[in-house]
Design a protein around this motif. Structure first.
Motif, mmCIF file in Angstrom:
data_model
loop_
_atom_site.group_PDB
_atom_site.id
_atom_site.type_symbol
_atom_site.label_atom_id
_atom_site.label_comp_id
_atom_site.label_asym_id
_atom_site.label_seq_id
_atom_site.Cartn_x
_atom_site.Cartn_y
_atom_site.Cartn_z
ATOM 1 N N GLU A 10 -33.919 -47.903 -11.678
ATOM 2 C CA GLU A 10 -32.562 -47.373 -11.837
ATOM 3 C C GLU A 10 -31.576 -48.113 -10.941
ATOM 4 O OE1 GLU A 10 -32.838 -43.247 -11.013
ATOM 5 O OE2 GLU A 10 -33.913 -42.767 -12.865
ATOM 6 N N LEU A 11 -32.018 -48.415 -9.736
ATOM 7 C CA LEU A 11 -31.142 -49.130 -8.804
ATOM 8 C C LEU A 11 -30.853 -50.531 -9.304
ATOM 9 C CD1 LEU A 11 -29.643 -49.262 -6.124
ATOM 10 C CD2 LEU A 11 -31.792 -49.918 -5.012
ATOM 11 N N GLU A 12 -31.882 -51.229 -9.800
ATOM 12 C CA GLU A 12 -31.689 -52.584 -10.310
ATOM 13 C C GLU A 12 -30.768 -52.576 -11.528
ATOM 14 O OE1 GLU A 12 -35.458 -54.285 -11.093
ATOM 15 O OE2 GLU A 12 -36.075 -54.349 -8.976
ATOM 16 N N ARG A 13 -30.945 -51.584 -12.422
ATOM 17 C CA ARG A 13 -30.097 -51.481 -13.611
ATOM 18 C C ARG A 13 -28.646 -51.217 -13.224
ATOM 19 N NH1 ARG A 13 -33.238 -48.645 -16.164
ATOM 20 N NH2 ARG A 13 -32.473 -46.574 -15.602
ATOM 21 N N ALA A 14 -28.465 -50.364 -12.245
ATOM 22 C CA ALA A 14 -27.106 -50.058 -11.786
ATOM 23 C C ALA A 14 -26.466 -51.297 -11.164
ATOM 24 C CB ALA A 14 -27.137 -48.913 -10.772
ATOM 25 N N GLN A 15 -27.256 -52.082 -10.423
ATOM 26 C CA GLN A 15 -26.718 -53.296 -9.808
ATOM 27 C C GLN A 15 -26.350 -54.315 -10.873
ATOM 28 O OE1 GLN A 15 -29.915 -54.292 -7.143
ATOM 29 N NE2 GLN A 15 -28.960 -53.230 -5.406
ATOM 30 N N ASP A 16 -27.164 -54.430 -11.927
ATOM 31 C CA ASP A 16 -26.872 -55.382 -12.996
ATOM 32 C C ASP A 16 -25.598 -55.005 -13.742
ATOM 33 O OD1 ASP A 16 -29.075 -56.852 -12.362
ATOM 34 O OD2 ASP A 16 -30.372 -55.872 -13.860
ATOM 35 N N GLU A 17 -25.387 -53.691 -13.934
ATOM 36 C CA GLU A 17 -24.242 -53.219 -14.699
ATOM 37 C C GLU A 17 -22.960 -53.205 -13.878
ATOM 38 O OE1 GLU A 17 -25.468 -49.417 -16.004
ATOM 39 O OE2 GLU A 17 -26.846 -50.186 -17.557
ATOM 40 N N PHE A 18 -23.115 -53.259 -12.531
ATOM 41 C CA PHE A 18 -21.939 -53.154 -11.678
ATOM 42 C C PHE A 18 -21.133 -54.446 -11.717
ATOM 43 C CE2 PHE A 18 -19.863 -53.902 -7.575
ATOM 44 C CZ PHE A 18 -19.046 -52.779 -7.491
ATOM 45 N N VAL A 19 -19.860 -54.308 -11.973
ATOM 46 C CA VAL A 19 -18.941 -55.441 -11.932
ATOM 47 C C VAL A 19 -17.837 -55.079 -10.958
ATOM 48 C CG1 VAL A 19 -17.337 -56.875 -13.218
ATOM 49 C CG2 VAL A 19 -19.440 -56.072 -14.319
ATOM 50 N N ALA A 20 -17.715 -55.887 -9.905
ATOM 51 C CA ALA A 20 -16.703 -55.592 -8.895
ATOM 52 C C ALA A 20 -15.324 -55.648 -9.509
ATOM 53 C CB ALA A 20 -16.815 -56.584 -7.740
ATOM 54 N N GLN A 21 -14.592 -54.582 -9.345
ATOM 55 C CA GLN A 21 -13.231 -54.514 -9.840
ATOM 56 C C GLN A 21 -12.264 -54.875 -8.710
ATOM 57 O OE1 GLN A 21 -12.495 -53.863 -13.046
ATOM 58 N NE2 GLN A 21 -14.729 -53.787 -13.392
ATOM 59 N N PRO A 22 -11.218 -55.612 -9.057
ATOM 60 C CA PRO A 22 -10.238 -55.910 -8.002
ATOM 61 C C PRO A 22 -9.637 -54.606 -7.493
ATOM 62 C CG PRO A 22 -9.363 -56.456 -10.168
ATOM 63 C CD PRO A 22 -10.813 -56.137 -10.359
ATOM 64 N N GLU A 23 -9.576 -54.473 -6.207
ATOM 65 C CA GLU A 23 -9.022 -53.257 -5.626
ATOM 66 C C GLU A 23 -8.205 -53.610 -4.396
ATOM 67 O OE1 GLU A 23 -12.123 -50.657 -4.356
ATOM 68 O OE2 GLU A 23 -13.321 -52.272 -3.509
ATOM 69 N N GLU A 24 -7.454 -52.645 -3.953
ATOM 70 C CA GLU A 24 -6.572 -52.854 -2.818
ATOM 71 C C GLU A 24 -7.382 -53.093 -1.548
ATOM 72 O OE1 GLU A 24 -2.837 -50.548 -0.590
ATOM 73 O OE2 GLU A 24 -3.895 -49.631 -2.285
ATOM 74 N N VAL A 25 -6.878 -54.016 -0.760
ATOM 75 C CA VAL A 25 -7.504 -54.329 0.524
ATOM 76 C C VAL A 25 -6.475 -54.096 1.620
ATOM 77 C CG1 VAL A 25 -8.539 -56.128 1.953
ATOM 78 C CG2 VAL A 25 -9.051 -56.036 -0.500
ATOM 79 N N TYR A 26 -6.915 -53.487 2.713
ATOM 80 C CA TYR A 26 -6.005 -53.206 3.827
ATOM 81 C C TYR A 26 -6.606 -53.775 5.112
ATOM 82 C CZ TYR A 26 -2.998 -50.586 7.053
ATOM 83 O OH TYR A 26 -2.111 -50.246 8.047
ATOM 84 N N HIS A 27 -5.788 -54.501 5.864
ATOM 85 C CA HIS A 27 -6.233 -55.065 7.136
ATOM 86 C C HIS A 27 -5.511 -54.363 8.287
ATOM 87 C CE1 HIS A 27 -8.470 -58.546 5.554
ATOM 88 N NE2 HIS A 27 -7.580 -58.521 4.560
ATOM 89 N N ARG A 28 -6.272 -53.937 9.273
ATOM 90 C CA ARG A 28 -5.704 -53.409 10.515
ATOM 91 C C ARG A 28 -6.266 -54.247 11.652
ATOM 92 N NH1 ARG A 28 -5.804 -47.063 11.588
ATOM 93 N NH2 ARG A 28 -3.903 -47.220 10.328
ATOM 94 N N GLY A 29 -5.471 -55.250 12.068
ATOM 95 C CA GLY A 29 -5.990 -56.207 13.035
ATOM 96 C C GLY A 29 -7.161 -56.945 12.413
#
Length: 262
Positions: A10-29
């Motif tokens: 199940e973990l391997e299947r979930a990793q295969d199906e996961f596609v990183a979506q662009p999301e907001e990034v915040y930097h504090r220092g």
């Protein structure tokens, strides 16, 4: 197939199906935040926001900054002091006491040699040593401590600073002194003496000559150290030789100055 194998699939299947979506990034220092970890506030707004409570004044991070500030102020005040001798002793010694006169003479003799005199800045022995240095036209340094019933620095200090923290103050005593003279005193004096001797014994500071004035006062203590304490293996045979016990102010000054003249 057992449960562990099923979870792995199940973990391997979930990793295969996961596609990183662009999301907001915040930097504090140097710190990066993404997704649910992004804070809802920002550093500059926090700086300018009105405070509803002053509890932060008493929190450890703010206390650390105060300690740092004390070190900075102390180093800045004493960095160009030049060679110095620290004189410890009781605040309870009266002006008519022979030890007061001895400490005043010690301060005078040290200042005569162009060497600064550092004390805790209070009354008693401290005042006497500062007084002698001041009369000689020398550098008379007082490093006071904030105490509930402390009167402040004595009038013979011509370079003074008051500390909040004992350990910062004691650092200044040791850092800028090449020798020490210790007159009779109580817990505070003994604390300062043993801290200095511990630093010398453990090679945390260069060898510092130490003279103790008052053989009747200090003799029994060092007999105990050389006797039961040494015989129990708590100190080495060499430890009792780290100090010179004398009733002669001239000898005490000579011992303390030997660290500068060496």
């Amino acid at each position: 197939m057992d449960n562990n194998d099923m979870r792995d699939e199940e973990l391997e299947r979930a990793q295969d199906e996961f596609v990183a979506q662009p999301e907001e990034v915040y930097h504090r220092g140097p710190v990066l935040f993404r997704g649910p970890m992004i804070p809802t506030d920002n550093t500059y707004a926090n700086l300018l926001a009105p405070e509803g409570s002053t509890d932060w004044l008493h929190a450890d991070p703010w206390r650390v900054l105060r300690i740092q500030a004390e070190f900075v102020d102390g180093f800045g005040a004493l960095a160009e002091l030049g060679p110095a001798v620290t004189i410890f002793g009781s605040a309870r010694i009266a002006r008519r006491d022979p030890m007061y006169h001895a400490a005043r003479e010690a301060g005078y003799r040290i200042a005569e040699q162009g060497v600064a005199v550092i004390t805790g800045g209070g009354p008693g022995i401290m005042e006497a040593a500062n007084r002698g240095a001041s009369i000689a036209g020398g550098k008379s340094v007082g490093l006071g401590i904030e105490l509930p019933f402390e009167e402040g620095l004595n009038q013979y200090v011509n370079l003074g600073m008051t500390f909040r923290y004992f350990f910062v103050r004691k650092t200044m005593f040791v850092k800028y002194a090449r020798g020490a003279i210790i007159f009779p005193g109580g817990f505070g004096t003994m604390d300062e003496m043993f801290e200095l001797l511990t630093l010398v014994q453990t090679h945390k500071v260069a060898s510092t000559p130490v003279a103790l004035v008052g053989s009747e006062y200090w003799g029994p203590l060092f007999e105990w150290l050389a006797g039961p304490v040494r015989e129990s293996g708590m100190i080495s045979d060499l430890d009792p030789t780290m100090v010179t016990i004398t009733d002669d102010v001239e000898e005490a000054v000579k011992v303390a100055l030997s660290g500068i003249q060496a």
